[in-house]
Design a protein around this motif. Structure first.
Motif, PDB file in Angstrom:
ATOM      1  N   ALA A  64      36.833  81.511  43.902  1.00  0.00           N
ATOM      2  CA  ALA A  64      38.195  82.695  43.768  1.00  0.00           C
ATOM      3  C   ALA A  64      37.360  82.811  42.264  1.00  0.00           C
ATOM      4  O   ALA A  64      37.768  83.763  41.891  1.00  0.00           O
ATOM      5  CB  ALA A  64      39.012  81.318  43.866  1.00  0.00           C
ATOM      6  N   ARG A  65      37.197  82.384  41.663  1.00  0.00           N
ATOM      7  CA  ARG A  65      37.731  82.663  39.694  1.00  0.00           C
ATOM      8  C   ARG A  65      36.893  83.467  39.341  1.00  0.00           C
ATOM      9  O   ARG A  65      36.575  84.718  38.586  1.00  0.00           O
ATOM     10  CB  ARG A  65      37.621  81.519  39.051  1.00  0.00           C
ATOM     11  CG  ARG A  65      38.935  80.602  38.835  1.00  0.00           C
ATOM     12  CD  ARG A  65      38.958  79.105  38.051  1.00  0.00           C
ATOM     13  NE  ARG A  65      40.333  78.847  37.735  1.00  0.00           N
ATOM     14  CZ  ARG A  65      40.991  77.644  37.830  1.00  0.00           C
ATOM     15  NH1 ARG A  65      40.317  77.105  36.610  1.00  0.00           N
ATOM     16  NH2 ARG A  65      41.536  77.563  37.324  1.00  0.00           N
ATOM     17  N   LEU A  66      35.290  82.882  40.010  1.00  0.00           N
ATOM     18  CA  LEU A  66      34.357  83.998  40.271  1.00  0.00           C
ATOM     19  C   LEU A  66      34.360  85.464  40.452  1.00  0.00           C
ATOM     20  O   LEU A  66      33.872  86.375  39.547  1.00  0.00           O
ATOM     21  CB  LEU A  66      32.976  83.291  40.197  1.00  0.00           C
ATOM     22  CG  LEU A  66      31.804  84.250  40.696  1.00  0.00           C
ATOM     23  CD1 LEU A  66      30.800  84.427  39.327  1.00  0.00           C
ATOM     24  CD2 LEU A  66      30.302  83.467  41.253  1.00  0.00           C
ATOM     25  N   HIS A  67      34.900  85.106  41.614  1.00  0.00           N
ATOM     26  CA  HIS A  67      35.393  86.297  42.108  1.00  0.00           C
ATOM     27  C   HIS A  67      36.477  87.684  41.072  1.00  0.00           C
ATOM     28  O   HIS A  67      36.575  88.811  41.473  1.00  0.00           O
ATOM     29  CB  HIS A  67      35.901  86.386  44.171  1.00  0.00           C
ATOM     30  CG  HIS A  67      34.591  85.917  44.596  1.00  0.00           C
ATOM     31  ND1 HIS A  67      34.630  85.664  44.763  1.00  0.00           N
ATOM     32  CD2 HIS A  67      34.154  87.088  45.377  1.00  0.00           C
ATOM     33  CE1 HIS A  67      33.108  85.443  45.717  1.00  0.00           C
ATOM     34  NE2 HIS A  67      33.431  86.663  45.898  1.00  0.00           N
ATOM     35  N   VAL A  68      37.406  86.963  41.048  1.00  0.00           N
ATOM     36  CA  VAL A  68      38.082  87.600  39.494  1.00  0.00           C
ATOM     37  C   VAL A  68      36.974  87.492  38.045  1.00  0.00           C
ATOM     38  O   VAL A  68      37.956  89.438  37.707  1.00  0.00           O
ATOM     39  CB  VAL A  68      39.696  86.360  39.765  1.00  0.00           C
ATOM     40  CG1 VAL A  68      40.242  87.062  38.408  1.00  0.00           C
ATOM     41  CG2 VAL A  68      40.185  86.194  41.038  1.00  0.00           C
ATOM     42  N   GLY A  69      36.404  87.035  37.891  1.00  0.00           N
ATOM     43  CA  GLY A  69      35.836  87.846  36.885  1.00  0.00           C
ATOM     44  C   GLY A  69      34.775  89.042  37.189  1.00  0.00           C
ATOM     45  O   GLY A  69      34.435  89.413  36.195  1.00  0.00           O
ATOM     46  N   ALA A  74      27.101  75.770  37.344  1.00  0.00           N
ATOM     47  CA  ALA A  74      28.946  76.657  38.378  1.00  0.00           C
ATOM     48  C   ALA A  74      29.663  76.349  37.031  1.00  0.00           C
ATOM     49  O   ALA A  74      30.640  76.720  36.891  1.00  0.00           O
ATOM     50  CB  ALA A  74      28.655  75.870  39.483  1.00  0.00           C
ATOM     51  N   GLY A  75      30.063  75.053  36.887  1.00  0.00           N
ATOM     52  CA  GLY A  75      31.453  74.429  36.391  1.00  0.00           C
ATOM     53  C   GLY A  75      31.071  75.166  34.962  1.00  0.00           C
ATOM     54  O   GLY A  75      32.646  75.480  34.027  1.00  0.00           O
ATOM     55  N   ILE A  76      29.973  74.948  34.380  1.00  0.00           N
ATOM     56  CA  ILE A  76      30.368  75.634  32.879  1.00  0.00           C
ATOM     57  C   ILE A  76      30.654  77.258  33.082  1.00  0.00           C
ATOM     58  O   ILE A  76      31.358  77.556  32.053  1.00  0.00           O
ATOM     59  CB  ILE A  76      29.144  75.084  32.277  1.00  0.00           C
ATOM     60  CG1 ILE A  76      29.216  73.593  31.544  1.00  0.00           C
ATOM     61  CG2 ILE A  76      28.765  76.164  30.573  1.00  0.00           C
ATOM     62  CD1 ILE A  76      27.877  73.090  31.702  1.00  0.00           C
ATOM     63  N   LEU A  77      29.591  77.644  33.533  1.00  0.00           N
ATOM     64  CA  LEU A  77      30.245  78.885  33.650  1.00  0.00           C
ATOM     65  C   LEU A  77      31.149  80.312  34.785  1.00  0.00           C
ATOM     66  O   LEU A  77      30.829  81.213  34.640  1.00  0.00           O
ATOM     67  CB  LEU A  77      28.454  79.756  34.491  1.00  0.00           C
ATOM     68  CG  LEU A  77      27.518  79.941  33.587  1.00  0.00           C
ATOM     69  CD1 LEU A  77      26.190  79.688  34.699  1.00  0.00           C
ATOM     70  CD2 LEU A  77      27.633  80.405  32.991  1.00  0.00           C
ATOM     71  N   THR A  78      31.414  78.720  35.752  1.00  0.00           N
ATOM     72  CA  THR A  78      32.944  79.925  36.421  1.00  0.00           C
ATOM     73  C   THR A  78      33.698  79.966  35.293  1.00  0.00           C
ATOM     74  O   THR A  78      34.762  81.061  35.269  1.00  0.00           O
ATOM     75  CB  THR A  78      33.296  78.332  37.481  1.00  0.00           C
ATOM     76  OG1 THR A  78      32.679  78.604  38.463  1.00  0.00           O
ATOM     77  CG2 THR A  78      34.456  79.016  37.935  1.00  0.00           C
ATOM     78  N   PRO A  79      34.335  79.235  33.562  1.00  0.00           N
ATOM     79  CA  PRO A  79      35.410  79.592  33.512  1.00  0.00           C
ATOM     80  C   PRO A  79      35.144  80.906  32.265  1.00  0.00           C
ATOM     81  O   PRO A  79      35.746  81.604  32.172  1.00  0.00           O
ATOM     82  CB  PRO A  79      36.098  78.328  32.839  1.00  0.00           C
ATOM     83  CG  PRO A  79      35.212  77.244  32.852  1.00  0.00           C
ATOM     84  CD  PRO A  79      33.972  77.427  34.439  1.00  0.00           C
ATOM     85  N   ILE A  80      34.221  80.817  32.321  1.00  0.00           N
ATOM     86  CA  ILE A  80      33.341  81.545  31.944  1.00  0.00           C
ATOM     87  C   ILE A  80      33.889  83.383  32.162  1.00  0.00           C
ATOM     88  O   ILE A  80      33.400  84.790  31.726  1.00  0.00           O
ATOM     89  CB  ILE A  80      31.893  81.581  30.766  1.00  0.00           C
ATOM     90  CG1 ILE A  80      32.311  80.539  30.196  1.00  0.00           C
ATOM     91  CG2 ILE A  80      31.951  82.499  29.830  1.00  0.00           C
ATOM     92  CD1 ILE A  80      31.344  79.551  29.319  1.00  0.00           C
ATOM     93  N   ALA A  81      32.603  83.129  33.611  1.00  0.00           N
ATOM     94  CA  ALA A  81      32.779  84.539  34.229  1.00  0.00           C
ATOM     95  C   ALA A  81      34.581  85.015  34.416  1.00  0.00           C
ATOM     96  O   ALA A  81      34.047  86.167  34.067  1.00  0.00           O
ATOM     97  CB  ALA A  81      32.573  83.996  35.036  1.00  0.00           C
ATOM     98  N   LYS A  82      34.346  83.796  34.492  1.00  0.00           N
ATOM     99  CA  LYS A  82      36.301  84.411  34.889  1.00  0.00           C
ATOM    100  C   LYS A  82      36.819  84.656  33.402  1.00  0.00           C
ATOM    101  O   LYS A  82      37.479  85.911  33.990  1.00  0.00           O
ATOM    102  CB  LYS A  82      36.904  83.478  35.549  1.00  0.00           C
ATOM    103  CG  LYS A  82      38.858  83.750  36.446  1.00  0.00           C
ATOM    104  CD  LYS A  82      39.949  83.570  35.380  1.00  0.00           C
ATOM    105  CE  LYS A  82      41.100  84.578  35.577  1.00  0.00           C
ATOM    106  NZ  LYS A  82      41.985  85.468  34.967  1.00  0.00           N
ATOM    107  N   ALA A  83      37.093  84.216  32.621  1.00  0.00           N
ATOM    108  CA  ALA A  83      37.925  84.528  31.167  1.00  0.00           C
ATOM    109  C   ALA A  83      37.002  85.447  30.765  1.00  0.00           C
ATOM    110  O   ALA A  83      38.023  87.028  30.207  1.00  0.00           O
ATOM    111  CB  ALA A  83      38.137  83.098  30.699  1.00  0.00           C
ATOM    112  N   PHE A  84      35.927  85.660  30.343  1.00  0.00           N
ATOM    113  CA  PHE A  84      35.320  86.285  29.507  1.00  0.00           C
ATOM    114  C   PHE A  84      34.947  88.143  30.074  1.00  0.00           C
ATOM    115  O   PHE A  84      35.937  88.141  29.516  1.00  0.00           O
ATOM    116  CB  PHE A  84      33.503  86.519  29.095  1.00  0.00           C
ATOM    117  CG  PHE A  84      33.310  86.707  27.570  1.00  0.00           C
ATOM    118  CD1 PHE A  84      32.661  86.709  26.679  1.00  0.00           C
ATOM    119  CD2 PHE A  84      32.823  87.109  28.887  1.00  0.00           C
ATOM    120  CE1 PHE A  84      32.851  87.782  25.875  1.00  0.00           C
ATOM    121  CE2 PHE A  84      31.260  88.611  27.696  1.00  0.00           C
ATOM    122  CZ  PHE A  84      31.702  88.463  26.224  1.00  0.00           C
ATOM    123  N   SER A  85      34.837  87.907  31.510  1.00  0.00           N
ATOM    124  CA  SER A  85      35.068  88.759  32.281  1.00  0.00           C
ATOM    125  C   SER A  85      35.921  89.797  32.309  1.00  0.00           C
ATOM    126  O   SER A  85      35.952  90.728  32.227  1.00  0.00           O
ATOM    127  CB  SER A  85      34.179  88.431  33.571  1.00  0.00           C
ATOM    128  OG  SER A  85      32.629  88.162  33.675  1.00  0.00           O
TER     129      SER A  85
END
Lengths: 596, 596
Positions: free
Chosen positions: A300-305, A391-402
């Motif tokens: 879900a977070r990735l899909h918001v990213g 995936a755990g590391i990249l998920t918050p970055i994908a969500k917030a940075f993007s």
């Protein structure tokens, strides 16, 4: 008007994020390069030709609530019908229930384009996809048999009911109650806010997933259970039965994504049926509702990213088109009579290049994250764990940075238009408004940064982050070894940025170990930005030396963007390092002095 | 609800920007510290109590156009009447025509508060003040006698008619025609767009200043003349005569400042009177219209710059209030039961401190700029020239840096609110929308950056910038010498930032001298940001060691903000330096590769 950048997306998926290698290694069964391209092409066509033309009307008309019924914008019903008939809703659903069971990567790539077409439209199916995932993973066979096929096809939509007025980021504070009836069902009572597509006229039924507390549940997050609560109860033969005791009592008046009805939902106020209480069924175990949500949280977070990437891409395309057509002044070196297209002005070039480089960087981060999720599913044992940590590391970055760069790029898009950018009919302002939600929902970007620092840095004793940094070092080395024209200075800039990332990671790790938690949290947001810039810079560099299949213009574009990013965007990493390591310790004292 | 921060403004004016010293030196005749405070207090009261409560309604109702007449939002007429009756419109007008002739500083400070109350309201009087200035400086005595008194009092408003569809940043492209009648008047024909308060129901008459071309005028900017064109002609006795041949034919549907009618004006289409052509009179000399505009350009740009500060301050106050009340989660070190106010969370503290520090930095820049303008008027000979150059440097920074941070701070304000930030009723989104115009109008921020690099860096062979940098060096030294607790590291960080500013200034100067104009222009925007951060950091540091009169809490706040800015915001100067000096040379090649 938005045109889906299928070739760019395809290159990023295959060559940067790792899809091609996974296909070669036989990780995704029937998936081939050709099939990937065919899906991207058709999904892109739907985004460009079907969704995008309706976005402006969706914004200006919005969704309306009357007597508990929500009417979507003109054209929305046909669009949704075409969408489901095209099979798009089923792209990633389980094959057992009619889905195509494709990797998350394909979903993220397709949703990038659909969101670019209209954030207000694609957010609806995004929620359904999430609900399908939660039900598939945690519901019992009976519930799955009743609901999943219709939700996979899109005949029914799904929603997520988490937030309550007093419980946003802190779900432990939620109060909605669930009382067992005794027949395996529950009666749900409570109010939920910010429910996306909680009510609408696109489908006959809506399947709500609702977080609530059982009577004897412990306080806080350990006492939350997940329930499936349909708008209409379903008869044994699959036909729709009685209206359940739930309704939409209000729509939010929002800054953007007006086409998406954001509902206040009331459960169990006695408006429908003889006995008050919305009827629902437990999904997963009692008091494990949050864990059920967390299994789908990464996706879900990735899909918001990716929504940030979508808004950025659409805003970029619009600004680029305007900058090519609009003439003002004379740019340096302008030859001939008359005014220059503003795209010839260096300051406008900087804006557009920044937009495109940030968009490409965030896109690659999202796809790399999706790939890690896919590989964690396609792997076993230690490898699965390693991919899962990635995936755990990249998920918050994908969500917030993007999503941060989504707003930033949309704002630059407004600026490129000059005065026209402030006029709604131009459309640039719509992206600025729509993009602003993505840094907020599905866990604010501050929450993402805290997750990155407090939960992801410690993974494998720091080994997970170290491995990712090592991968980016390899990218720098590969650029250096490639000796490719047009990449002068890229490897060195990337190495310097990686030095900044390593040093800052070390500082934060030490702060956490030494119990200086407030300092670590104060450094979390600039650290996430730093990580995102480095990751994005590395992926752009990687993209400049891999794949391409003889398309020289596209290769030159990728090289130019990698170099622009290295020389113009990566320098920010030095300042972010200094801010985290030399500024975080001043925050608490300053807050105390300023706020009392 | 917004409360005017009178004490902070007073301190910044008197102790940081230099008003007190000027008063002591007798530069501003009757102006005393007490009078300054009395004016600020009353202007602030009007902003907080009269203007701010109407802002939301102004936004939601907006201005409406029907049959050529514009109706302003409910309450707007009374507000404007109270405004003029309070004498506020006359604050800076010439005393000969009823004005109070106060320094620009007082106008900027008062407008900061009025704009915080409502950007959509205060932009109207801002335009009138500009028109008064142009008329006073350039019109002949007869025109002044007819128009100025009523415009100074606010009985009539003024407008600026510059932009045409094909002529925005490039005014040389404008086409509106002016034909001499032979009796000293002219007939004006053409269409103007984006005319703020071009039509409204607040006053009986509206005085338009219109840029147009005479029949024999040279092409480009050297063939533009300025005309005064009233909505209603004025009889000899001062009463209103016939309606002039001009009208509003459309209102823009904008992202923000909805209360401000942004008009498309048509001159001379024959809708009024027997003979087509709007009747106007020349202001200043023929073909010198742009020069007339430029004399007021500094003030106008500064008055837009302060709008960024205004939006930022209002957004900060709203976010601060919310962060104190809203509880979620448990902050590090939180004692007792229950959730923490979110202001205790380090990430929220960082957002709020960033908002406040950027706001204070931009405020000080604007006031220092206003002071330089005032001193250039209050001085003679070489000193006047020196102050004028100082104003010339600070004006583009005040305009662009302040309006950029206005959007940035408003966006952080939305973020602090979480989901509520995206809901229009909260009000945070309104500042995000309203603030977005300020980086665009009165010369886009890109134009400001180009002005700074190409026209201001070369002033006095670079001596003007060098003198300003030297002044900031003195600030660093004064902080060091003060040895004040709580300012640890500030002098060193400021010196490092000044090193970055000096080095980047040198690089740009060389690029210009060596004819690398495209590179210099590509570096202009990051350079302006760099300059703004350094200047703001220096002013905050100065503010931490001067004045205060025993208010320890306020002094502690200023010190904490100066330190926060030095340790958390000034590091960005290193990356901006690297971007300008190591990235500007890649822009043209990247643009060529990416855009073709």
């Amino acid at each position: 008007m938005y045109r889906a950048p299928v070739d760019e997306i395809s290159h990023a998926l295959k060559h940067v994020a790792g899809l091609n290698k996974a296909i070669e290694d036989g990780r995704f069964e029937d998936l081939s390069e050709d099939l990937v391209d065919a899906i991207l092409t058709e999904a892109g066509r739907f985004a460009s030709d079907e969704i995008a033309p309706l976005d402006e009307g969706g914004d200006t008309n919005g969704a309306r609530l009357e007597n508990g019924a929500v009417t979507t914008a003109p054209g929305w019903q046909k669009l949704y019908k075409d969408w489901t008939e095209g099979g798009w809703n089923a792209l990633t659903g389980p094959s057992e229930f009619g889905g195509q069971d494709l990797p998350i990567m394909m979903s993220v790539a397709a949703f990038e384009m659909w969101n670019s077409g209209s954030l207000g439209f694609a957010i609806g199916p995004t929620l359904t996809v999430g609900a399908v995932e939660a039900i598939e993973k945690h519901a019992d066979a009976a519930l799955k048999a009743i609901y999943l096929e219709k939700m996979v096809s899109g005949e029914w939509t799904g929603t997520m009911n988490l937030t309550e007025p007093q419980a946003g980021s802190d779900l432990g504070a939620l109060k909605t109650r669930a009382e067992p009836v005794g027949d395996g069902s529950y009666r749900i009572f409570g109010q939920k806010i910010f429910i996306t597509y909680g009510e609408h006229d696109l489908t006959d039924n809506i399947v709500h997933l609702v977080l609530a507390r059982l009577p004897d549940a412990p306080a806080g997050t350990r006492g939350i259970s997940l329930f499936l609560v349909p708008k209409f109860l379903v008869n044994d033969d699959g036909s729709l039965g009685a209206r359940n005791d739930l309704q939409c009592v209000g729509l939010e008046h929002k800054l953007g994504i007006h086409a998406s009805p954001t509902c206040t939902m009331v459960y169990g106020d006695g408006s429908f049926g003889d006995t008050p209480g919305a009827i629902g069924w437990l999904v997963g175990e009692e008091n494990k509702g949050l864990a059920c949500m967390f299994t789908m949280m990464n996706n879900a977070r990735l899909h918001v990213g990716i929504q940030g990437v979508s808004a950025a891409e659409a805003a970029y395309q619009k600004a680029l088109e305007y900058a090519r057509e609009r003439t003002q002044g004379r740019a340096p070196g302008h030859k001939g009579e008359g005014m220059s297209p503003i795209i010839e002005h260096p300051d406008v070039q900087r804006m557009l290049l920044t937009m495109k480089a940030l968009t490409g960087a965030a896109r690659a981060i999202c796809y790399a994250c999706a790939h890690a999720i896919d590989m964690s599913h396609a792997s076993e044992g230690e490898a699965a764990g390693t991919w899962s940590e990635r995936a755990g590391i990249l998920t918050p970055i994908a969500k917030a940075f993007s999503t941060d760069i989504g707003v930033e790029v949309a704002s630059l898009g407004v600026q490129c238009h000059g005065g026209m950018g402030f006029i709604e009919e131009t459309g640039a302002a719509r992206y600025f408004r729509d993009s602003r939600i993505a840094p907020i929902y599905e866990g604010t970007n501050g929450i993402q940064a805290i997750d990155l620092v407090t939960r992801k840095l410690p993974l494998s004793d720091g080994g997970a982050v170290a491995a990712l940094i090592a991968e980016y070092r390899d990218d720098a080395e590969a650029v250096r070894a490639s000796n490719r024209d047009g990449l002068e200075g890229v490897a060195e800039r990337l190495d310097a940025a990686l030095d900044n990332l390593e040093a800052t990671t070390g500082w934060l790790t030490e702060a956490l170990q030494e119990g200086r938690k407030a300092e670590a949290l104060a450094g979390a947001t600039p650290y996430l930005r730093l990580f995102g810039l480095v990751a994005g810079g590395a992926y752009l560099a990687r993209g400049a030396i891999v794949g391409g299949d003889g398309d020289d213009a596209a290769a030159a574009t990728r090289a130019a963007l990698a170099r622009f990013a290295a020389t113009n965007l990566l320098p920010e990493t030095a300042s972010l390092r200094a801010t985290v390591t030399g500024g975080s310790d001043t925050v608490a004292a300053a807050a105390s002095a300023v706020f009392g």
